[in-house]
Design a protein around this motif. Structure first.
Motif, PDB file in Angstrom:
ATOM      1  N   THR A  75       4.642  19.178 -29.702  1.00 48.60           N
ATOM      2  CA  THR A  75       5.777  18.263 -29.746  1.00 48.60           C
ATOM      3  C   THR A  75       5.495  17.182 -28.711  1.00 48.60           C
ATOM      4  O   THR A  75       5.171  17.487 -27.559  1.00 48.60           O
ATOM      5  N   THR A  76       5.603  15.924 -29.117  1.00 50.26           N
ATOM      6  CA  THR A  76       5.263  14.819 -28.231  1.00 50.26           C
ATOM      7  C   THR A  76       6.367  14.551 -27.219  1.00 50.26           C
ATOM      8  O   THR A  76       7.504  14.977 -27.379  1.00 50.26           O
ATOM      9  N   TYR A  77       6.016  13.791 -26.218  1.00 48.21           N
ATOM     10  CA  TYR A  77       6.933  13.310 -25.195  1.00 48.21           C
ATOM     11  C   TYR A  77       7.995  12.433 -25.861  1.00 48.21           C
ATOM     12  O   TYR A  77       7.685  11.648 -26.756  1.00 48.21           O
ATOM     13  N   GLY A  78       9.226  12.552 -25.435  1.00 45.91           N
ATOM     14  CA  GLY A  78      10.296  11.799 -26.074  1.00 45.91           C
ATOM     15  C   GLY A  78      11.120  10.963 -25.126  1.00 45.91           C
ATOM     16  O   GLY A  78      12.278  10.691 -25.406  1.00 45.91           O
ATOM     17  N   GLY A  79      10.557  10.515 -24.006  1.00 46.60           N
ATOM     18  CA  GLY A  79      11.334   9.757 -23.034  1.00 46.60           C
ATOM     19  C   GLY A  79      10.873   8.318 -22.915  1.00 46.60           C
ATOM     20  O   GLY A  79      10.241   7.759 -23.810  1.00 46.60           O
ATOM     21  N   LYS A  80      11.176   7.727 -21.767  1.00 45.69           N
ATOM     22  CA  LYS A  80      10.850   6.339 -21.468  1.00 45.69           C
ATOM     23  C   LYS A  80       9.333   6.174 -21.320  1.00 45.69           C
ATOM     24  O   LYS A  80       8.661   7.034 -20.741  1.00 45.69           O
ATOM     25  N   ALA A  81       8.814   5.051 -21.835  1.00 47.25           N
ATOM     26  CA  ALA A  81       7.384   4.785 -21.728  1.00 47.25           C
ATOM     27  C   ALA A  81       7.134   3.283 -21.648  1.00 47.25           C
ATOM     28  O   ALA A  81       7.873   2.488 -22.233  1.00 47.25           O
ATOM     29  N   ALA A  82       6.094   2.918 -20.928  1.00 46.26           N
ATOM     30  CA  ALA A  82       5.604   1.538 -20.947  1.00 46.26           C
ATOM     31  C   ALA A  82       4.604   1.464 -22.093  1.00 46.26           C
ATOM     32  O   ALA A  82       3.881   2.424 -22.366  1.00 46.26           O
ATOM     33  N   MET A  83       4.573   0.312 -22.794  1.00 50.79           N
ATOM     34  CA  MET A  83       3.653   0.206 -23.934  1.00 50.79           C
ATOM     35  C   MET A  83       3.102  -1.203 -24.063  1.00 50.79           C
ATOM     36  O   MET A  83       3.688  -2.156 -23.574  1.00 50.79           O
ATOM     37  N   VAL A  84       1.949  -1.270 -24.725  1.00 49.54           N
ATOM     38  CA  VAL A  84       1.325  -2.548 -25.045  1.00 49.54           C
ATOM     39  C   VAL A  84       0.549  -2.372 -26.348  1.00 49.54           C
ATOM     40  O   VAL A  84       0.019  -1.294 -26.630  1.00 49.54           O
ATOM     41  N   SER A  96      -6.747  -3.498 -22.236  1.00 56.16           N
ATOM     42  CA  SER A  96      -5.299  -3.364 -22.448  1.00 56.16           C
ATOM     43  C   SER A  96      -4.720  -2.250 -21.582  1.00 56.16           C
ATOM     44  O   SER A  96      -3.585  -2.363 -21.107  1.00 56.16           O
ATOM     45  N   TRP A  97      -5.493  -1.178 -21.359  1.00 52.49           N
ATOM     46  CA  TRP A  97      -5.033  -0.137 -20.434  1.00 52.49           C
ATOM     47  C   TRP A  97      -4.863  -0.729 -19.040  1.00 52.49           C
ATOM     48  O   TRP A  97      -3.905  -0.399 -18.326  1.00 52.49           O
ATOM     49  N   GLY A  98      -5.768  -1.615 -18.648  1.00 52.21           N
ATOM     50  CA  GLY A  98      -5.650  -2.275 -17.341  1.00 52.21           C
ATOM     51  C   GLY A  98      -4.381  -3.114 -17.244  1.00 52.21           C
ATOM     52  O   GLY A  98      -3.689  -3.096 -16.217  1.00 52.21           O
ATOM     53  N   VAL A  99      -4.066  -3.834 -18.312  1.00 52.12           N
ATOM     54  CA  VAL A  99      -2.838  -4.633 -18.353  1.00 52.12           C
ATOM     55  C   VAL A  99      -1.620  -3.721 -18.217  1.00 52.12           C
ATOM     56  O   VAL A  99      -0.687  -4.005 -17.456  1.00 52.12           O
ATOM     57  N   LEU A 100      -1.625  -2.611 -18.941  1.00 49.04           N
ATOM     58  CA  LEU A 100      -0.508  -1.675 -18.897  1.00 49.04           C
ATOM     59  C   LEU A 100      -0.361  -1.050 -17.505  1.00 49.04           C
ATOM     60  O   LEU A 100       0.750  -0.947 -16.966  1.00 49.04           O
ATOM     61  N   GLU A 101      -1.474  -0.656 -16.899  1.00 49.86           N
ATOM     62  CA  GLU A 101      -1.433  -0.077 -15.554  1.00 49.86           C
ATOM     63  C   GLU A 101      -0.883  -1.083 -14.542  1.00 49.86           C
ATOM     64  O   GLU A 101      -0.085  -0.722 -13.673  1.00 49.86           O
ATOM     65  N   ASN A 102      -1.293  -2.346 -14.663  1.00 49.20           N
ATOM     66  CA  ASN A 102      -0.776  -3.382 -13.762  1.00 49.20           C
ATOM     67  C   ASN A 102       0.723  -3.591 -13.966  1.00 49.20           C
ATOM     68  O   ASN A 102       1.466  -3.770 -12.996  1.00 49.20           O
ATOM     69  N   TYR A 103       1.176  -3.569 -15.209  1.00 48.85           N
ATOM     70  CA  TYR A 103       2.605  -3.716 -15.499  1.00 48.85           C
ATOM     71  C   TYR A 103       3.394  -2.583 -14.826  1.00 48.85           C
ATOM     72  O   TYR A 103       4.433  -2.822 -14.208  1.00 48.85           O
ATOM     73  N   ILE A 104       2.897  -1.357 -14.968  1.00 46.50           N
ATOM     74  CA  ILE A 104       3.575  -0.200 -14.374  1.00 46.50           C
ATOM     75  C   ILE A 104       3.655  -0.360 -12.854  1.00 46.50           C
ATOM     76  O   ILE A 104       4.714  -0.180 -12.248  1.00 46.50           O
ATOM     77  N   LYS A 105       2.548  -0.740 -12.245  1.00 50.81           N
ATOM     78  CA  LYS A 105       2.499  -0.923 -10.794  1.00 50.81           C
ATOM     79  C   LYS A 105       3.404  -2.076 -10.356  1.00 50.81           C
ATOM     80  O   LYS A 105       4.197  -1.934  -9.420  1.00 50.81           O
TER      81      LYS A 105
END
Length: 141
Positions: A75-84, A96-105
């Motif tokens: 069963t997958t995670y069902g909460g809040k997530a950042a996405m790109v 794109s993972w780098g962009v997402l990591e920077n957004y999170i930070k």
């Protein structure tokens, strides 16, 4: 969501073959088990470096009938997530993972689980890699 999954642990050079084999096994189980896909295939990533990649290859299903090893039901995670959304070859998702990591930070978000790639475009039906869409998710608090 519920999904059928096969876990893989391989080196960087073997990722494509491992994913192809796992998705093939899962699709066969979906078809022979009379199950229905409930979304695009995806991978959940647990560890990644040049020597070892650990991940689950998954296909969401509407209702599970029965499965046998090495296939598991998750069963997958069902909460809040950042996405790109990433457009291009799988080999370039690192950008794109780098962009997402920077957004999170930059937004002071806290990681809350393992990242996931959803493979929106089927490479078997779209030969132009620049049109391949992969949606990247990272669970956050």
């Amino acid at each position: 969501m519920q999904a059928l999954s096969i876990h893989s642990e391989v080196g960087m050079a073997e990722i494509g073959d491992a994913m192809g084999a796992a998705f093939g096994q899962i699709m066969q189980a979906v078809q022979t088990g009379g199950m229905e896909m409930a979304g695009a295939p995806f991978a959940i990533w647990y560890a990644w470096d040049t020597d070892k990649f650990s991940f689950d290859n998954c296909i969401p299903v509407a209702k599970v009938t029965s499965v046998t090893d090495p296939i598991k039901v998750i069963t997958t995670y069902g909460g809040k997530a950042a996405m790109v959304d990433h457009f291009g070859s799988y080999e370039t998702t690192q950008y794109s993972w780098g962009v997402l990591e920077n957004y999170i930070k930059d937004n002071g978000l806290e990681l809350n689980g393992d990242p996931m790639e959803v493979y929106i475009t089927d490479p078997m039906t779209e030969p132009d890699q620049s049109k391949w869409q992969t949606t990247l998710y990272w669970p956050v608090k």
